[in-house]
Design a protein around this motif. Structure first.
Motif, short mmCIF file in Angstrom:
data_model
loop_
_atom_site.label_atom_id
_atom_site.label_comp_id
_atom_site.label_asym_id
_atom_site.label_seq_id
_atom_site.Cartn_x
_atom_site.Cartn_y
_atom_site.Cartn_z
N PHE A 24 0.62 -1.11 0.43
CA PHE A 24 0.05 0.03 -0.21
C PHE A 24 0.87 0.78 -0.20
CE2 PHE A 24 -2.52 3.15 2.06
CZ PHE A 24 -3.81 3.25 1.32
N MET A 26 1.30 5.23 -0.29
CA MET A 26 0.55 6.23 0.02
C MET A 26 1.26 7.85 -0.45
SD MET A 26 -1.32 6.39 3.89
CE MET A 26 -1.73 7.91 3.42
N GLU A 31 -2.54 11.14 -3.25
CA GLU A 31 -3.12 9.73 -3.92
C GLU A 31 -2.63 8.53 -3.07
OE1 GLU A 31 -4.66 10.73 -8.85
OE2 GLU A 31 -2.46 10.33 -8.39
N ASN A 32 -3.62 7.85 -4.11
CA ASN A 32 -2.52 6.08 -3.30
C ASN A 32 -2.77 4.96 -4.07
OD1 ASN A 32 -5.06 4.88 -2.56
ND2 ASN A 32 -5.52 6.36 -0.90
N GLU A 63 -4.11 4.77 8.74
CA GLU A 63 -4.75 5.65 7.19
C GLU A 63 -5.74 6.75 7.07
OE1 GLU A 63 -1.76 7.32 7.21
OE2 GLU A 63 -0.48 5.79 7.20
N ILE A 65 -7.69 5.36 5.62
CA ILE A 65 -8.40 5.46 4.01
C ILE A 65 -9.96 5.40 3.74
CG2 ILE A 65 -7.54 3.78 1.86
CD1 ILE A 65 -4.96 6.58 3.51
N ILE A 68 -9.31 4.58 -2.46
CA ILE A 68 -7.73 4.25 -2.71
C ILE A 68 -8.07 4.31 -4.12
CG2 ILE A 68 -6.60 1.87 -3.58
CD1 ILE A 68 -8.18 0.98 -0.99
#
Length: 276
Positions: A24, A26, A31-32, A63, A65, A68
């Motif tokens: 994953f 970041m 964006e990720n 985090e 999130i 995605i």
């Protein structure tokens, strides 16, 4: 064009999912990227043996999130894509990026149904494609193959390279060094292979991380996705011996848990056992 120093650092997690893959990222631009989300292959297909999904959720929750931006499925083996289905159901996925190779097994077909049901845009990547192309930040597909129901999905692995100013990460999926496989192709093409961090291909298999390949990449850090209990003997001594020659630091999820690199474009900081 001038290099941009973003306010945020780049964060790259190698989430401990046992002998499976889940990275994953970041990005400093906000964006990720999620590369794979697999179920541990080494113990057995039983979540109670290894908490792969819990470990993924823990990091995404840590985090905060909810969205995605890019989900990359490197290839059609369930230790790489098993939980992509759950990711789509639990998070907003802006786009899913695949090799375009097909598979006829139930889990793969179920994933296609979920992608369809949730209207997630799906893109077939191609070798050389820059998914992100900014002055300081690039995320590029170095190699992939599109095959219908291949005998070995590993050779279709989407190999990607992430570069932030002067630090880079190479994600090999399960690509290896047998003929037509990803490492061989990378050695032939003119792609910049030197990388600071290598996500080692195929969990430290004897058929990956060849001497010629490692000589070109010369990673400061090599990350192998492994499990404590393994019925497949990964990582193999032969692969580890080759890695030790060309890489200063070898990390394994079975020893180091979830691994995190924080990078400002010039320096790498390493953290292990995140969330334990």
């Amino acid at each position: 064009d001038e290099l941009v120093d973003y306010e945020n650092d780049l964060k790259v997690y190698f989430i401990n999912v046992g002998q499976a893959d889940c990275s994953f990222i970041m990005l400093p631009n906000g964006e990720n990227i999620l590369i794979d989300a697999g179920l541990d292959h080494a113990t057995s297909f039983d979540e109670s043996n290894f908490p792969s999904w819990n470990n993924i959720v823990d990091i995404l929750t840590l985090e905060n999130i909810e969205v995605i931006d890019y989900v990359i499925v490197t290839h059609n083996h369930s230790d790489h894509y098993y939980y992509i289905d759950e990711i789509i159901k639990n998070y907003t996925v802006e786009g899913i990026y695949v090799s375009g190779s097909t598979s006829t097994n139930y889990t793969y077909l179920k994933l296609l149904e979920t992608i369809d049901e949730y209207n997630v845009p799906m893109y077939e990547v191609y070798s050389g494609q820059k998914i992100i192309d900014e002055v300081s930040l690039t995320f590029q597909v170095l190699h992939t193959l599109k095959l219908n129901n291949p005998e070995d999905a590993n050779i279709c692995s989407v190999i990607t390279k992430l570069t932030y100013i002067n630090k880079s990460f190479l994600f090999m999926g399960d690509a290896g060094s047998t003929k037509n496989d990803g490492e061989i192709v990378l050695l032939k093409i003119n792609a910049k292979k030197k990388s600071d961090v290598l996500k080692v291909g195929h969990h430290g298999s004897p058929y990956a991380s060849s001497e010629d390949f490692l000589k070109r990449v010369k990673p400061q850090y090599s990350v192998i996705t492994t499990a404590n209990i393994t019925i497949t003997n990964h990582p193999y001594k032969s692969a580890l011996d080759r890695l030790k020659k060309y890489s200063e630091n070898i990390l394994q999820s079975k020893n180091d848990g979830t691994i995190l690199f924080v990078c400002n474009g010039y320096e790498l900081n390493l953290f292990t056992h995140i969330g334990e």
